[in-house]
Design an enzyme around this catalytic site. Structure first.
Site, PDB file in Angstrom:
ATOM      1  N   ASP A 100      -0.343   5.219   1.164  1.00 29.56           N
ATOM      2  CA  ASP A 100      -0.072   6.195   1.980  1.00 29.56           C
ATOM      3  C   ASP A 100      -0.587   5.350   3.407  1.00 29.56           C
ATOM      4  O   ASP A 100      -1.209   4.549   3.831  1.00 29.56           O
ATOM      5  CB  ASP A 100      -1.641   7.198   2.296  1.00 29.56           C
ATOM      6  CG  ASP A 100      -1.484   7.995   0.611  1.00 29.56           C
ATOM      7  OD1 ASP A 100      -0.459   8.399   0.396  1.00 29.56           O
ATOM      8  OD2 ASP A 100      -2.799   7.882  -0.320  1.00 29.56           O
TER       9      ASP A 100
ATOM     10  N   ASP B 244       1.177  -1.397  -0.350  1.00 27.11           N
ATOM     11  CA  ASP B 244       0.063  -0.074   0.250  1.00 27.11           C
ATOM     12  C   ASP B 244       1.282   0.731   0.023  1.00 27.11           C
ATOM     13  O   ASP B 244       2.027   1.378   0.185  1.00 27.11           O
ATOM     14  CB  ASP B 244      -0.403  -0.195   1.259  1.00 27.11           C
ATOM     15  CG  ASP B 244      -1.822   0.963   1.142  1.00 27.11           C
ATOM     16  OD1 ASP B 244      -2.448   1.472   0.730  1.00 27.11           O
ATOM     17  OD2 ASP B 244      -1.480   1.744   2.454  1.00 27.11           O
TER      18      ASP B 244
END
Ligand code: XBP
Ligand code: MG
Length: 246
Positions: A11, A9
């Site tokens: 953020d 991922d």
């Protein structure tokens, strides 16, 4: 199953970028002449809606007077501001990310990204942290624009798996949020969670390991739940043995 790929991922996982997202949202609201301001406490709750445009649309439902506001335009402006700010004030990778990425590349393990953020944001971050090498690090980059349903839907991870042409059982995911964990679990993927500032209060049931970060040889990660890397930092050797026990 042998370890063939790692999917990250963005953020909160690669870097602590969410506070800059909040700042950019607020700047876009000000520029548009709106008196909206998302505080840190507001934003922690608002983050349960993934995707910036969706987050704005969801917020607009609070007041019927806001129904005519163009959420897509506001979000495009937020993206422009975010990228300008990020280019001017680079945010570093979280502990252990660069080390593990280097180890994976040396071991010919594929790397990919599955995020609900906009592609421009991902590219700016990668340019900052990997410089001229940034196009060579990840073999697949799945962003918000590439899916019809954002996290917690498994679509982003399913799309990344197809791009990598790899079985779910040969992959380990790195996430920071409950929505991200649900998305990865929905695609049948073993997931390690390193909570970020805004996701520190999320619930991470189903993660194979929850750690403060990936750790470094001279700076051990703090173990929170599940599997614990014996050396205090996550290595490819540890990931291989963890995958065998999943
Ligand atoms: C986090 C998000 C994103 C960002 C804002 O995604 O939910 O929506 O907050 O980015 P992830 P955009 O952790 O999956 O990377 O405004 O570009 O949507
Ligand atoms: Mg995240």
């Amino acid at each position: 199953m042998p370890l063939r790929a790692l999917i990250f991922d963005v953020d909160g996982t690669l870097a602590e970028t969410e506070e800059l997202h909040r700042t950019a949202f607020n700047a876009a609201f000000r520029e548009a002449g709106l008196d909206w301001h998302w505080s840190r406490d507001d934003y922690e709750l608002l983050l349960y809606v993934t995707g910036g445009r969706e987050r704005i649309s969801n917020f607009m439902q609070r007041n019927p007077d806001w129904a005519e506001i163009d959420a897509a335009r506001l979000h495009a402006e937020k993206t422009r501001i975010y990228n300008k700010m990020l280019a001017e004030n680079p945010i570093p990778l979280r502990p252990g990310i660069r080390r593990l990425v280097t180890e994976a590349r040396n071991d010919k393990i594929a790397l990919a990204i599955a995020t609900t953020t906009s592609r421009a944001n991902v590219i700016t971050l990668l340019e900052n942290v990997f410089a001229e090498d940034h196009e060579n690090v990840f073999q697949a980059i799945v962003c918000g624009e590439d899916v019809s349903q954002k996290k917690p839907s498994p679509e982003a991870y399913q799309t990344a798996l197809r791009a990598l042409n790899t079985d779910a059982g040969s992959v380990i995911v790195f996430e920071d949020s409950a929505n991200g964990l649900l998305s990865a679990r929905g695609a049948g993927l073993a997931t390690i969670v390193t909570p970020a500032y805004y996701t520190r209060n999320d619930v991470f049931s189903g993660a194979i390991s929850v750690l403060s970060d990936l750790g470094e040889p001279d700076r051990p990660a703090v173990w929170m739940a599940g599997l614990n890397p014996s050396e205090g930092h996550v290595t490819i050797t540890a990931l291989r043995s963890w995958l065998e026990h999943c």
